[in-house]
Design an enzyme around this catalytic site. Structure first.
Site, short mmCIF file in Angstrom:
data_model
loop_
_atom_site.label_atom_id
_atom_site.label_comp_id
_atom_site.label_asym_id
_atom_site.label_seq_id
_atom_site.Cartn_x
_atom_site.Cartn_y
_atom_site.Cartn_z
N ASP A 420 34.92 32.37 13.59
CA ASP A 420 35.32 31.29 12.69
C ASP A 420 36.77 31.45 12.22
OD1 ASP A 420 34.56 29.03 10.88
OD2 ASP A 420 35.02 30.50 9.33
N GLU A 473 37.14 29.51 17.32
CA GLU A 473 37.42 28.25 16.65
C GLU A 473 38.89 28.33 16.21
OE1 GLU A 473 36.66 25.55 12.73
OE2 GLU A 473 36.75 27.72 12.69
#
Length: 748
Positions: A420, A473
């Site tokens: 993330d 990401e």
């Protein structure tokens, strides 16, 4: 057992008489005062802190014979006994309180446990020592059972283990400091699995901090409770050897990868039982067959590393080594993973090494100093999220995080990590104004420590878990995110294509009459589509914070909205790149996602919503069964434009190729509500082009306009190709046509 029995301290010298229990506890070296000490040849003094005891005696190892009574020397509970013995005594403590008698082993009769090599390896990012040596580990020392507690806190003045086993009293179990590595350790015999514990830490100035959860805890209480839980060790016998062996042989760039992104707490609830969560084992029975039936290859879990606040969706995690207890035990989670593997489904974990919350029981200010985070808020505090940023330049912090990646891949057999907020790690000026950040040593905005960490994490992940993948990401144009580290890349296996997502969602949300002016939003992504190994994401981020749902973004009346979404899904599954869809999108959830409530499963009673689900199932099966749609997802040789410039009709078409010379698929989309009759498209090979998917089929809720199952290519050049198809392109629809070279007697 004997190797862990401590040697006598200062033989022939009585330890200094402490003035208070607090003095002992805060000394940083409780073993210099507590436990057995040879005060003169053949004379031993035993000291113990037992605040709740009425009387204490030193007894033999069987607990039967009294070797010496113990005198209460301090009112807070320091007991001292003297006995004669020619060698270091093997003894127990018999404790009486409120009419109850208990025989215990003395924690301070044991020596050190971590070797100098162990201490050194804890700071080695390539080692697994962080989770095999730090934390709380069950030991059986020749029949003496207990837990060895170890914690890294180099700046603490003192640390005590507190828990159910000592009434949460920090006087009872102060730890030994290993000065060579900033490690504190203590073996506590007789404590039991499933008991709760924390660390009581005094900072460098002697101030007591809030009780801290164990950073390496393998289990934790269900929030809002915050204690760590003792676990005996991995208690799960894996049966997925065939899956793991097959996975290690895969080249994921050439394999179909269709990912179902899922928040376990809101996929489905149990309303008749207070709207409770499903457990990991219940999810294994319900979620995994559902995903399998829909043809997805992987489930990506929003973070399940223990987190205190439901509203963070798991992205503000406290215990990185513990699966959240919201859904069950670590063994239950392992059973969920194994059930997925038995069904042929991989499990990917959303993993958050970018930042952590400031909850007082967590990592922030852990030993009274900024241990895990930077002290300077320009480096160590994330303004957008109100969280702390890891100090990636600190070797021990890098080791803590790299070992965590390895832990999930090895201990729980996970098949991948989606990392993330990578952009927030890479850039020192991420979401900061001038003056709010500090340049690196070269004057740039790159976070050099984070870059080193990311590369090391990927190298260790791929080396320790063959066949697993890492996915970034990363929302910027940082070069080489999914390129090998030896070429200067970051080493991820894949990268989310955020640009594709934003461009195409912007396009599809326009009224069809205006789409001709935004045609470039469909085509621009192909300029860079093969610069990385991309995953095309329609993630949870697109259905929260007022963004509505996917179906809610679609313009027009009800028929057009659903047709738009179906056409868009067909476009996505035919486009180069692996696929990711957040839960609820597969049946066109109408409302925005809410982490506190179940998905609206009742919508499947409607043929419109059922039709979208049927389409997603067929798209996944087509994606897996048609090599041209997945084998060269990441290679420019697998893609060729057929129609890129028909903005007036909002038609777009391309060819996809597999590794075989005759593995060919054609994808055609019409993003207007006007059927296109007799629309000619050039194709590279003759033969029958079978209509594998038509998003306008009645089965999906469409008008059933199409090409009667297929079209034979004519020997008529068009669009720079030697052959061509004359198609009926349905309104607001995508066709996926596959070359069938064995039909109509055509031998190519």
């Amino acid at each position: 057992m004997d190797e862990h029995r401590g040697a006598s301290q200062s033989a022939g010298t009585r330890p200094a008489e402490p003035h208070s229990v607090a003095e002992i506890v805060s000394s940083g070296d409780p073993f210099s005062i507590l436990g057995p000490h040879e005060i003169s040849p053949g004379r031993w003094e035993i000291r113990a802190i037992l605040p709740e005891a009425d009387t204490v005696a030193v007894v033999d190892r069987d607990g039967e014979t009294v070797l010496a009574p113990m005198e209460r020397r301090l009112p807070e509970g320091l007991f001292v006994g003297t006995l004669s013995a020619s060698q270091r005594p093997d003894y127990r403590l018999r404790i009486e309180r409120q009419g109850y008698t208990e025989v215990r082993h003395d924690p301070y009769s044991f020596g050190t446990f971590l070797s100098p090599d162990d201490v050194m390896r804890i700071s080695d990012p390539a080692s697994d020592a962080v989770y095999t040596k730090l934390g709380a580990h069950y030991l059986d020392l020749g029949g003496i059972e207990g837990f060895l507690f170890t914690v890294w806190a180099p700046n603490a003045r003192r640390i005590s283990v507190v828990g159910d086993f000592n009434s949460w009293d920090g006087r009872c179990h102060p730890m030994r400091q290993r000065h060579e590595g900033g490690i504190w350790e203590l073996f506590i015999p007789d404590v039991k699995p499933e008991q709760r514990y924390k660390f009581e830490i005094a900072g460098p100035h002697g101030n007591l901090l809030a009780l801290k959860a164990d950073p390496i805890a393998f289990a934790a209480e269900q929030p809002p409770a915050t204690a760590s839980i003792l676990k005996k060790g991995p208690q799960f016998e894996w049966q997925d050897a065939n899956w793991m062996a097959a996975r290690s042989a895969k080249n994921h760039r050439k394999e179909p990868m269709s990912i179902y992104e899922c928040h376990l707490g809101s996929w489905a609830r149990v309303p008749e039982e207070g709207n409770r969560y499903l457990t990991y084992r219940e999810l294994a029975v319900r979620l995994i067959p559902y995903v399998k039936n829909l043809g997805f290859t992987h489930i990506e879990l929003l973070p399940i590393t223990e987190y205190p606040f439901d509203g963070s969706w798991g992205y503000q995690t406290i215990s990185l080594y513990a699966p959240t207890s919201r859904f069950g035990t670590p063994e239950d989670f392992a059973a969920f993973v194994e059930a997925a593997h038995a069904a042929g489904i991989g499990i990917i974990l959303d993993w958050v090494p970018a930042h952590f919350p400031n909850d007082p029981h967590g990592l922030s200010d852990f030993d009274g100093t900024h241990l895990y985070e930077h002290a300077d808020p320009r480096l160590g505090f994330h303004q957008d999220w109100g969280t702390y940023i890891y100090n990636f330049e600190r070797q021990e912090v890098m080791s803590f995080l790299v070992a965590n990646a390895r832990f999930w891949l090895e201990r729980y057999h996970l098949d991948g990590l989606r990392v993330d907020a990578v952009a927030s790690m890479l850039y020192l000026d991420y979401s900061r104004k001038p003056g709010e950040w500090i340049p690196n040593r070269y004057g740039g905005n790159e976070n050099l420590g984070a870059i080193d960490f990311i590369r090391k994490m990927n190298e260790v992940a791929y080396a320790s878990a063959p066949g697993a993948v890492t996915i970034a990401e990363e929302s910027t144009a940082w070069p080489g995110v999914s390129h090998p580290t030896y070429t200067g890349g970051l080493g991820f296996g894949f990268k989310w294509n955020m640009g594709w997502m934003h461009d195409t969602l912007r396009y599809i949300s326009k009224d069809p009459v205006f789409r001709r002016y935004h045609h470039h939003d469909l085509t621009f992504g192909l300029l860079y589509a093969f610069s990385e190994n991309f995953v095309l994401p329609l993630s949870h981020d697109e259905v929260v914070h007022g963004k509505g749902s996917l179906i809610g973004k679609m313009p027009g009346d009800q028929w057009q909205r659903f047709a738009n979404l179906r056409a868009y899904f067909g476009f996505m599954w035919g486009h180069p790149g692996k696929k990711l869809l957040f839960m609820g999108g597969e049946f066109a959830q109408e409302r925005e996602w809410d982490h506190d409530t179940s998905l609206d499963w009742h919508l499947l009673d409607s043929s419109c919503h059922q039709g979208v689900q049927n389409l997603v199932r067929d798209l996944n099966h087509a994606y897996q069964s048609i090599p041209a749609l997945h084998q060269r997802d990441c290679e420019a040789t697998g893609f060729e434009w057929l129609v890129a410039d028909d903005r007036d009709n909002s038609v777009i078409a391309w060819a996809r190729r597999g590794d075989d010379a005759h593995s060919l698929a054609v994808v055609v989309s019409n993003f207007t509500p006007v059927p296109r009759e007799s629309y000619r498209i050039g194709v590279p090979l003759p033969g029958l082009y079978r209509e594998a998917v038509n998003t306008d089929a009645a089965l999906y809720g469409g008008s059933n306009t199409g090409n009667l199952g297929g079209v034979v290519a004519e020997a008529s050049p068009s669009h720079g190709q030697p052959c061509s198809l004359t198609l009926t392109i349905p309104p607001l629809a995508t066709l996926i046509l596959v070359l069938d070279r064995d039909r109509h007697g055509l031998k190519i």
